[in-house]
Design a protein around this motif. Structure first.
Motif, mmCIF file in Angstrom:
data_model
loop_
_atom_site.group_PDB
_atom_site.id
_atom_site.type_symbol
_atom_site.label_atom_id
_atom_site.label_comp_id
_atom_site.label_asym_id
_atom_site.label_seq_id
_atom_site.Cartn_x
_atom_site.Cartn_y
_atom_site.Cartn_z
ATOM 1 N N ASN A 186 54.523 -68.003 -71.933
ATOM 2 C CA ASN A 186 55.920 -68.253 -71.576
ATOM 3 C C ASN A 186 56.056 -68.522 -70.082
ATOM 4 O O ASN A 186 56.816 -69.397 -69.661
ATOM 5 C CB ASN A 186 56.807 -67.059 -71.967
ATOM 6 C CG ASN A 186 57.072 -66.988 -73.460
ATOM 7 O OD1 ASN A 186 56.995 -67.989 -74.171
ATOM 8 N ND2 ASN A 186 57.373 -65.797 -73.943
ATOM 9 N N ARG A 236 54.900 -71.975 -69.188
ATOM 10 C CA ARG A 236 55.802 -73.012 -69.705
ATOM 11 C C ARG A 236 57.192 -72.940 -69.073
ATOM 12 O O ARG A 236 58.070 -73.734 -69.424
ATOM 13 C CB ARG A 236 55.942 -72.882 -71.225
ATOM 14 C CG ARG A 236 54.654 -73.161 -71.987
ATOM 15 C CD ARG A 236 54.834 -72.893 -73.472
ATOM 16 N NE ARG A 236 55.715 -73.864 -74.094
ATOM 17 C CZ ARG A 236 56.454 -73.632 -75.176
ATOM 18 N NH1 ARG A 236 56.436 -72.425 -75.745
ATOM 19 N NH2 ARG A 236 57.214 -74.565 -75.696
ATOM 20 N N MET A 285 59.308 -70.594 -69.585
ATOM 21 C CA MET A 285 60.239 -69.998 -70.549
ATOM 22 C C MET A 285 60.636 -68.610 -70.034
ATOM 23 O O MET A 285 59.769 -67.810 -69.678
ATOM 24 C CB MET A 285 59.563 -69.850 -71.907
ATOM 25 C CG MET A 285 59.188 -71.171 -72.542
ATOM 26 S SD MET A 285 60.624 -71.899 -73.337
ATOM 27 C CE MET A 285 59.907 -73.387 -74.015
ATOM 28 N N PRO A 286 61.920 -68.308 -70.013
ATOM 29 C CA PRO A 286 62.349 -67.073 -69.346
ATOM 30 C C PRO A 286 62.261 -65.793 -70.185
ATOM 31 O O PRO A 286 62.475 -64.712 -69.644
ATOM 32 C CB PRO A 286 63.812 -67.375 -69.008
ATOM 33 C CG PRO A 286 64.262 -68.325 -70.073
ATOM 34 C CD PRO A 286 63.052 -69.157 -70.428
ATOM 35 N N ALA A 287 61.953 -65.903 -71.471
ATOM 36 C CA ALA A 287 61.985 -64.696 -72.313
ATOM 37 C C ALA A 287 60.927 -63.677 -71.862
ATOM 38 O O ALA A 287 59.818 -64.047 -71.509
ATOM 39 C CB ALA A 287 61.748 -65.069 -73.773
ATOM 40 N N SER A 288 61.323 -62.421 -71.872
ATOM 41 C CA SER A 288 60.438 -61.325 -71.482
ATOM 42 C C SER A 288 60.277 -60.373 -72.647
ATOM 43 O O SER A 288 61.125 -60.290 -73.522
ATOM 44 C CB SER A 288 61.054 -60.520 -70.325
ATOM 45 O OG SER A 288 61.431 -61.361 -69.270
ATOM 46 N N PHE A 289 59.205 -59.601 -72.609
ATOM 47 C CA PHE A 289 59.086 -58.471 -73.526
ATOM 48 C C PHE A 289 60.016 -57.335 -73.074
ATOM 49 O O PHE A 289 60.526 -56.566 -73.885
ATOM 50 C CB PHE A 289 57.657 -57.914 -73.521
ATOM 51 C CG PHE A 289 56.629 -58.810 -74.148
ATOM 52 C CD1 PHE A 289 56.642 -59.071 -75.505
ATOM 53 C CD2 PHE A 289 55.630 -59.384 -73.369
ATOM 54 C CE1 PHE A 289 55.677 -59.880 -76.091
ATOM 55 C CE2 PHE A 289 54.664 -60.192 -73.940
ATOM 56 C CZ PHE A 289 54.687 -60.439 -75.300
#
Lengths: 158, 418
Positions: free
Chosen positions: A47, A50, A52-56
């Motif tokens: 992520n 790429r 992509m901002p999503a985090s765990f």
């Protein structure tokens, strides 16, 4: 060069204290390694690469970090386990107004209460360090995990 | 497109309990022969399998790889812009054709012997087809048209790409039914922006997770965070809508509607409520009302293995991929909408703390299936009990119910003929 060595050594000492705090289960102290508005997140390398901002796991400020630990102690349900962090290769990326950006490799082994031992995560910390009253604090800590896959669950911060 | 050979009933032996879907024999979670039969009868059988979002492959030549059950597939947008899904296997000697998780290509070329296929799966090139100096090479009557990739039937609905091995299964919208397609239309009503993806590996049979996600009874008991901070409690207005065959469901609730007084939540008998817990920073549970219907949490399960999630403003698709009889991997795809403001994106990202393998309200689901898997290995003939909300499979006004779990087993039994 001497100044660079100095900040790297200081960052290594801070990281040693930081991982000790987590591995010793002194998690109530964990938010104190950050500035009050500090940002902490755990992301996958994929992520991150790429854009992509999503985090765990994503905390904006010490309050959210405190809440994560509160949930870990009192709300979330999981089997007892501990981490052991191994870190290496701390290097200065660059200095910028008010702070320093450094990278450190990490390797975390998870030991379950049953005795099962697995490599839980490897990757790097991308840190933004600032100095407050003579002490270094994290203003940003992005934990980049090489794998996008988490085994079972992630409750203890990395 | 060819129908897959169906294993016969003798490939496994399972006697479903006489009480029907309110009992589940533990054997279904431990039997390898049954697992293999599921691949043929479910994943390659009469179902539509979700493979991806159109938004993941916006341009011709964009592809992603995925699995349908145990079978690796490629989803690609062809030169005409249509979505194609193939088995990810070279038609020559069976090597994995494409190893990347995603990318862009003009054609798929096998590294083993350089056989190449166009974006519609047609065989276009064979290395040394004519041999060298009239020695070797393919026979002159070799039929290229008969050696393309195995191509699946594909349909796209509201940007969701589904594929099936079955030539017989009804068109996608018919197969889903009006209630399920209406929920797709609700969530995918405008172009999405993908925020990222990750996965969660679980040490349990894949169906234990699907039971869990369809189990509206557990959600606010196991997940203390959900209950304590009022994200979702059974005392809120909500419901459970189940498709006629039982296989699909939508459970929903409205946060603003809650009547807590007089429920077990306030009687201190439940571990799930911790009245004295306060968040130092409540932003991760603060939401903006996004949907006009007032529904703040909606979980949709599509048979066999897809979940469409709205937990407040956290939106995600979850795809459960089996990894053998006692393991599975849940793939998460988080999204918002293309026209979200930066502030809205940030709220979605903060609320994503609630979900995923580190999710404050979902992490326990990564573990609880294994707690079942561990106890049943030697007791395959014993059963689980599913009697909350009755013994039938019907749409319910209450979520204190296991009706959608029974629905899953009803669809499963039909498909597996057990």
């Amino acid at each position: 060069m001497a100044q660079e060595n100095d900040i790297v050594r200081r960052a290594e000492r801070l990281t040693a204290e930081y991982i000790g705090c987590i591995d010793d289960d002194a998690l109530e102290r964990w938010p104190q390694f950050f500035t009050e508005d500090g940002m902490y997140r755990i992301v996958s390398r994929e992520n991150y690469a790429r854009g992509m901002p999503a985090s765990f796991f994503y905390c904006q400020g010490q309050g959210m970090m405190h809440d994560r630990i509160l949930a870990l102690r009192r709300a979330n349900i999981y089997e007892p386990h501990v981490y052991r962090h191994m870190v290496s290769g701390t290097r200065l990326r660059h200095e910028e107004p008010g702070g320093w950006r450094l990278t450190t490799n990490f390797h975390v082994v998870r030991t379950m209460h049953t005795g099962e031992i697995v490599v839980f995560a490897t990757g790097c910390f991308e840190d933004m360090l600032v100095e407050r009253e003579g002490a270094l604090l994290f203003r940003e800590k992005t934990v980049i995990c090489d794998s996008s896959r988490i085994d079972t669950l992630l409750v203890i911060p990395l | 497109m060819q129908a897959m050979p169906q294993p016969t009933a003798t490939d496994f032996s399972l006697q479903w309990p006489a009480l029907g879907v309110c009992r589940v024999p533990y054997q279904v979670f431990t039997d390898t022969a049954l697992y293999n039969a599921e691949q043929a009868r479910i994943f390659r059988g009469e179902v539509w399998n979700w493979v991806g979002l159109e938004a993941e492959t916006p341009h011709p030549g964009d592809f992603k790889t995925q699995r349908i059950g145990d079978t690796p597939v490629i989803m690609v947008r062809d030169a005409q812009g249509a979505m194609q899904v193939f088995v990810n296997r070279c038609a020559h000697r069976g090597a994995l054709l494409c190893v990347e998780q995603r990318g862009h290509t003009k054609q798929f070329t096998c590294v083993y012997h350089n056989w190449s296929f166009d974006l519609q799966g047609r065989l276009r090139g064979v290395a040394f087809r004519h041999g060298i100096r009239n020695q070797g090479g393919l026979p002159s009557d070799f039929d290229f048209a008969a050696h393309g990739l195995q191509r699946l039937r594909v349909e796209v609905l509201h940007g969701l790409v589904f594929a099936t091995f079955s030539p017989h299964v009804a068109p996608l919208a018919t197969w889903l039914g009006p209630r399920m397609t209406a929920h797709f239309a609700r969530i995918f009503h405008r172009p999405v922006r993908i925020l990222g993806s990750y996965s969660q590996f679980m040490h349990n049979n894949w169906k234990l997770y699907m039971e869990n996600v369809k189990d509206t009874y557990h959600a606010s008991i196991l997940h203390l965070f959900l209950t304590t901070f009022g994200v979702n409690r059974l005392s809120m207005e909500g419901g459970l809508d189940i498709s006629p065959d039982g296989g699909h469901h939508v459970s929903w609730s409205k946060r603003a509607s809650e009547q807590l007084a007089g429920t077990e939540y306030t009687q201190k008998t439940m571990h799930a409520m911790q009245d004295d817990m306060q968040l130092a920073d409540p932003r991760i549970v603060q939401m903006w009302p996004e949907f006009e219907d007032g529904v703040t949490t909606a979980i949709q399960g599509i048979f066999p293995n897809l979940v469409v999630q709205q937990i407040q403003n956290s939106l995600a698709l979850r795809l459960m991929i089996p990894q053998g009889v006692d393991a599975c991997e849940l793939h998460w795809l988080l999204f918002g909408y293309e026209d979200d403001t930066p502030e809205q994106t940030d709220i979605r990202l903060l609320q994503s703390n609630l979900v995923g393998p580190a999710g404050l309200v979902s992490m326990e689901d990564g573990m609880i299936g294994n707690w079942i898997q561990r106890t049943i290995a030697q007791d395959a003939d014993q059963t689980a009990v599913l009697e909350m909300g009755g013994r039938e499979v019907t749409t319910q006004g209450s979520r204190v119910s296991e009706a959608s779990v029974r629905g899953f087993w009803q669809a499963y039994r039909t498909m597996m003929d057990v």
